[in-house]
Design a protein around this motif. Structure first.
Motif, PDB file in Angstrom:
ATOM      1  N   ARG A  21       0.801  -1.217   0.000  1.00  5.44           N
ATOM      2  CA  ARG A  21       0.000   0.000   0.000  1.00  5.44           C
ATOM      3  C   ARG A  21       0.837   1.272   0.000  1.00  5.44           C
ATOM      4  NH1 ARG A  21      -3.115   1.547   5.274  1.00  5.44           N
ATOM      5  NH2 ARG A  21      -1.004   2.179   5.709  1.00  5.44           N
ATOM      6  N   ASP A  22       1.928   1.289   0.761  1.00  8.06           N
ATOM      7  CA  ASP A  22       2.706   2.507   0.933  1.00  8.06           C
ATOM      8  C   ASP A  22       3.945   2.602   0.046  1.00  8.06           C
ATOM      9  OD1 ASP A  22       0.922   3.467   2.880  1.00  8.06           O
ATOM     10  OD2 ASP A  22       1.917   2.268   4.422  1.00  8.06           O
ATOM     11  N   GLU A  23       4.126   1.674  -0.897  1.00  9.59           N
ATOM     12  CA  GLU A  23       5.270   1.720  -1.816  1.00  9.59           C
ATOM     13  C   GLU A  23       4.771   2.115  -3.198  1.00  9.59           C
ATOM     14  OE1 GLU A  23       7.896  -1.632  -1.961  1.00  9.59           O
ATOM     15  OE2 GLU A  23       7.661  -1.992   0.203  1.00  9.59           O
ATOM     16  N   LEU A  24       5.036   3.377  -3.580  1.00  7.60           N
ATOM     17  CA  LEU A  24       4.579   3.876  -4.873  1.00  7.60           C
ATOM     18  C   LEU A  24       5.533   3.463  -5.979  1.00  7.60           C
ATOM     19  CD1 LEU A  24       3.472   7.488  -3.876  1.00  7.60           C
ATOM     20  CD2 LEU A  24       2.088   5.419  -4.016  1.00  7.60           C
ATOM     21  N   LEU A  25       4.968   3.215  -7.162  1.00 10.28           N
ATOM     22  CA  LEU A  25       5.783   2.913  -8.334  1.00 10.28           C
ATOM     23  C   LEU A  25       6.443   4.197  -8.834  1.00 10.28           C
ATOM     24  CD1 LEU A  25       3.477   0.489 -10.350  1.00 10.28           C
ATOM     25  CD2 LEU A  25       5.416  -0.083  -8.884  1.00 10.28           C
ATOM     26  N   ASP A  26       7.562   4.041  -9.502  1.00  6.85           N
ATOM     27  CA  ASP A  26       8.279   5.194 -10.038  1.00  6.85           C
ATOM     28  C   ASP A  26       7.715   5.546 -11.408  1.00  6.85           C
ATOM     29  OD1 ASP A  26      10.126   7.222 -10.223  1.00  6.85           O
ATOM     30  OD2 ASP A  26      11.698   5.935 -11.035  1.00  6.85           O
ATOM     31  N   LYS A  27       6.486   6.031 -11.419  1.00  6.45           N
ATOM     32  CA  LYS A  27       5.857   6.475 -12.658  1.00  6.45           C
ATOM     33  C   LYS A  27       4.923   7.632 -12.334  1.00  6.45           C
ATOM     34  CE  LYS A  27       1.864   3.623 -13.429  1.00  6.45           C
ATOM     35  NZ  LYS A  27       1.264   2.587 -14.243  1.00  6.45           N
ATOM     36  N   PRO A  28       4.677   8.496 -13.312  1.00  2.00           N
ATOM     37  CA  PRO A  28       3.846   9.678 -13.040  1.00  2.00           C
ATOM     38  C   PRO A  28       2.420   9.291 -12.658  1.00  2.00           C
ATOM     39  CG  PRO A  28       4.713   9.718 -15.303  1.00  2.00           C
ATOM     40  CD  PRO A  28       5.145   8.435 -14.674  1.00  2.00           C
ATOM     41  N   PRO A  29       1.788  10.097 -11.811  1.00  2.00           N
ATOM     42  CA  PRO A  29       0.394   9.829 -11.435  1.00  2.00           C
ATOM     43  C   PRO A  29      -0.554  10.145 -12.591  1.00  2.00           C
ATOM     44  CG  PRO A  29       1.106  11.915 -10.523  1.00  2.00           C
ATOM     45  CD  PRO A  29       2.310  11.305 -11.173  1.00  2.00           C
ATOM     46  N   THR A  30      -1.758   9.642 -12.484  1.00  2.29           N
ATOM     47  CA  THR A  30      -2.812   9.930 -13.444  1.00  2.29           C
ATOM     48  C   THR A  30      -3.693  11.028 -12.868  1.00  2.29           C
ATOM     49  OG1 THR A  30      -2.806   7.642 -14.211  1.00  2.29           O
ATOM     50  CG2 THR A  30      -4.781   8.940 -14.679  1.00  2.29           C
ATOM     51  N   GLN A  31      -3.922  12.061 -13.654  1.00  4.68           N
ATOM     52  CA  GLN A  31      -4.760  13.160 -13.188  1.00  4.68           C
ATOM     53  C   GLN A  31      -6.185  12.975 -13.674  1.00  4.68           C
ATOM     54  OE1 GLN A  31      -4.048  17.058 -14.813  1.00  4.68           O
ATOM     55  NE2 GLN A  31      -5.109  18.065 -13.150  1.00  4.68           N
ATOM     56  N   LEU A  32      -7.132  13.123 -12.755  1.00  9.92           N
ATOM     57  CA  LEU A  32      -8.547  13.126 -13.100  1.00  9.92           C
ATOM     58  C   LEU A  32      -9.052  14.541 -12.911  1.00  9.92           C
ATOM     59  CD1 LEU A  32      -9.837  10.006 -11.135  1.00  9.92           C
ATOM     60  CD2 LEU A  32      -8.970  10.101 -13.467  1.00  9.92           C
ATOM     61  N   GLN A  33      -9.621  15.126 -13.943  1.00 13.32           N
ATOM     62  CA  GLN A  33     -10.248  16.433 -13.815  1.00 13.32           C
ATOM     63  C   GLN A  33     -11.738  16.176 -13.662  1.00 13.32           C
ATOM     64  OE1 GLN A  33      -8.975  18.503 -17.327  1.00 13.32           O
ATOM     65  NE2 GLN A  33      -7.192  19.317 -16.292  1.00 13.32           N
ATOM     66  N   LEU A  34     -12.230  16.382 -12.462  1.00 16.55           N
ATOM     67  CA  LEU A  34     -13.603  16.049 -12.137  1.00 16.55           C
ATOM     68  C   LEU A  34     -14.423  17.323 -11.992  1.00 16.55           C
ATOM     69  CD1 LEU A  34     -12.753  13.345  -9.483  1.00 16.55           C
ATOM     70  CD2 LEU A  34     -13.344  12.979 -11.876  1.00 16.55           C
ATOM     71  N   TYR A  35     -15.558  17.359 -12.651  1.00 15.77           N
ATOM     72  CA  TYR A  35     -16.433  18.530 -12.641  1.00 15.77           C
ATOM     73  C   TYR A  35     -17.725  18.168 -11.930  1.00 15.77           C
ATOM     74  CZ  TYR A  35     -13.089  19.779 -16.206  1.00 15.77           C
ATOM     75  OH  TYR A  35     -11.919  20.020 -16.873  1.00 15.77           O
ATOM     76  N   GLN A  36     -17.876  18.651 -10.709  1.00 12.70           N
ATOM     77  CA  GLN A  36     -19.064  18.395  -9.902  1.00 12.70           C
ATOM     78  C   GLN A  36     -19.260  16.906  -9.622  1.00 12.70           C
ATOM     79  OE1 GLN A  36     -20.837  20.980  -8.588  1.00 12.70           O
ATOM     80  NE2 GLN A  36     -19.311  22.271  -9.519  1.00 12.70           N
ATOM     81  N   GLU A  37     -18.172  16.213  -9.291  1.00 13.13           N
ATOM     82  CA  GLU A  37     -18.265  14.776  -9.029  1.00 13.13           C
ATOM     83  C   GLU A  37     -17.640  14.337  -7.726  1.00 13.13           C
ATOM     84  OE1 GLU A  37     -16.303  14.352 -12.535  1.00 13.13           O
ATOM     85  OE2 GLU A  37     -18.052  15.126 -13.548  1.00 13.13           O
ATOM     86  N   VAL A  38     -17.059  15.259  -6.963  1.00 20.41           N
ATOM     87  CA  VAL A  38     -16.428  14.903  -5.696  1.00 20.41           C
ATOM     88  C   VAL A  38     -17.311  15.410  -4.558  1.00 20.41           C
ATOM     89  CG1 VAL A  38     -14.400  15.230  -4.238  1.00 20.41           C
ATOM     90  CG2 VAL A  38     -14.131  14.948  -6.700  1.00 20.41           C
TER      91      VAL A  38
END
Length: 85
Positions: A21-38
């Protein structure tokens, strides 16, 4: 007013090492642009104040959510369209 409001947000999803769970991969994150969904609950409501990323946001972002209770894992991935017939 105790209504839960939907908000716009940029959410970054980071990939972790499988089973870690706490070991992140060495790759860029994915961005979600959410419009009125959070969802953010008002501070006077007895529930998590943190933004909740629910099925609506995942669906509109074109993502798949898989929960494996036996392995105690959750996977979020880009939706794949498999057609049978």
């Amino acid at each position: 007013d105790h209504r839960v409001r939907l908000r716009a947000a940029n959410v970054w999803l980071y990939s972790n090492r499988s089973g870690k769970r706490d070991e992140l991969l060495d790759k860029p994150p994915t961005q979600l642009q959410l419009y009125q969904e959070v969802t953010v609950c008002p501070s006077d409501v007895e529930s998590p104040r943190l933004p909740l990323l629910g099925l609506r946001a995942l669906t509109l972002a074109g993502l798949d959510l898989r929960v494996n209770g036996r392995q105690r894992s959750v996977t979020i991935s880009k939706a794949s369209h498999v057609w049978f017939g």
